[in-house]
Motif scaffolding. Sequence first.
Motif, PDB file in Angstrom:
ATOM      1  N   GLY A  39       0.818  -1.199   0.000  1.00  0.00           N
ATOM      2  CA  GLY A  39       0.000   0.000   0.000  1.00  0.00           C
ATOM      3  C   GLY A  39       0.851   1.247   0.000  1.00  0.00           C
ATOM      4  O   GLY A  39       2.063   1.195  -0.222  1.00  0.00           O
ATOM      5  N   LEU A  40       0.191   2.367   0.251  1.00  0.00           N
ATOM      6  CA  LEU A  40       0.850   3.670   0.297  1.00  0.00           C
ATOM      7  C   LEU A  40       1.144   4.015   1.755  1.00  0.00           C
ATOM      8  O   LEU A  40       0.235   3.944   2.595  1.00  0.00           O
ATOM      9  N   VAL A  41       2.378   4.388   2.017  1.00  0.00           N
ATOM     10  CA  VAL A  41       2.756   4.740   3.383  1.00  0.00           C
ATOM     11  C   VAL A  41       3.705   5.933   3.329  1.00  0.00           C
ATOM     12  O   VAL A  41       4.449   6.099   2.354  1.00  0.00           O
ATOM     13  N   GLN A  42       3.660   6.762   4.347  1.00  0.00           N
ATOM     14  CA  GLN A  42       4.552   7.915   4.412  1.00  0.00           C
ATOM     15  C   GLN A  42       5.956   7.483   4.844  1.00  0.00           C
ATOM     16  O   GLN A  42       6.108   6.456   5.520  1.00  0.00           O
ATOM     17  N   ARG A  52       3.453  -4.440   7.008  1.00  0.00           N
ATOM     18  CA  ARG A  52       3.790  -5.851   7.110  1.00  0.00           C
ATOM     19  C   ARG A  52       3.222  -6.579   5.900  1.00  0.00           C
ATOM     20  O   ARG A  52       2.006  -6.578   5.699  1.00  0.00           O
ATOM     21  N   LEU A  53       4.102  -7.168   5.139  1.00  0.00           N
ATOM     22  CA  LEU A  53       3.685  -7.974   4.000  1.00  0.00           C
ATOM     23  C   LEU A  53       3.516  -9.423   4.436  1.00  0.00           C
ATOM     24  O   LEU A  53       4.244  -9.908   5.303  1.00  0.00           O
ATOM     25  N   LEU A  88      10.242   3.056   6.763  1.00  0.00           N
ATOM     26  CA  LEU A  88      10.277   2.970   5.302  1.00  0.00           C
ATOM     27  C   LEU A  88      10.768   4.265   4.678  1.00  0.00           C
ATOM     28  O   LEU A  88      10.515   5.368   5.188  1.00  0.00           O
ATOM     29  N   LYS A  89      11.480   4.102   3.573  1.00  0.00           N
ATOM     30  CA  LYS A  89      12.059   5.233   2.854  1.00  0.00           C
ATOM     31  C   LYS A  89      11.518   5.240   1.429  1.00  0.00           C
ATOM     32  O   LYS A  89      11.121   4.186   0.906  1.00  0.00           O
ATOM     33  N   GLY A 141       5.239 -15.289  -6.593  1.00  0.00           N
ATOM     34  CA  GLY A 141       3.920 -14.719  -6.508  1.00  0.00           C
ATOM     35  C   GLY A 141       3.764 -13.601  -7.526  1.00  0.00           C
ATOM     36  O   GLY A 141       4.704 -13.285  -8.267  1.00  0.00           O
ATOM     37  N   LYS A 142       2.580 -12.972  -7.522  1.00  0.00           N
ATOM     38  CA  LYS A 142       2.327 -11.894  -8.483  1.00  0.00           C
ATOM     39  C   LYS A 142       2.804 -10.544  -7.988  1.00  0.00           C
ATOM     40  O   LYS A 142       2.870  -9.585  -8.761  1.00  0.00           O
ATOM     41  N   GLY A 143       3.108 -10.465  -6.706  1.00  0.00           N
ATOM     42  CA  GLY A 143       3.658  -9.243  -6.150  1.00  0.00           C
ATOM     43  C   GLY A 143       2.632  -8.345  -5.498  1.00  0.00           C
ATOM     44  O   GLY A 143       1.433  -8.414  -5.792  1.00  0.00           O
ATOM     45  N   THR A 144       3.126  -7.490  -4.622  1.00  0.00           N
ATOM     46  CA  THR A 144       2.300  -6.472  -3.980  1.00  0.00           C
ATOM     47  C   THR A 144       3.078  -5.163  -3.990  1.00  0.00           C
ATOM     48  O   THR A 144       4.280  -5.140  -3.703  1.00  0.00           O
TER      49      THR A 144
END
Length: 112
Positions: free
Chosen positions: A10-13, A19-20, A86-87, A103-106
């Motif tokens: 997802g989108l995170v600042q 957590r994946l 996260l950066k 997998g197809k990825g996230t």
Amino acid sequence: QVQLVESGGGLVQPGGSLRLSCAASGFTFSDYAMTWYRQALGKERELVASITSAGGGQIYLDSVKGRFSISRDNAKNTVYLQMNNLKPEDTAVYYCNRFGYWGKGTLVTVSS
């Protein structure tokens, strides 16, 4: 057949956490090491973190050491990637891998 299904992107600042998860099926999960890779736009896919079959050993990409943590739950056939601090340069599609399968990825996007 072997299936690997990632979730949790997802989108995170910047400075945030995600957590994946990767849910695995179609094989004996506890027999295999599992790996997270990522691929940023225009760049080659790179290994982010890997964990041994029983979970006792891990390796990490230098740039994520101290920020990311890989773990697994063999009872749930799931491998996780906890990503902290996260950066923007962590922005990429993250893929779960078992030898020979992807997998197809996230998508993880780090942006303010």
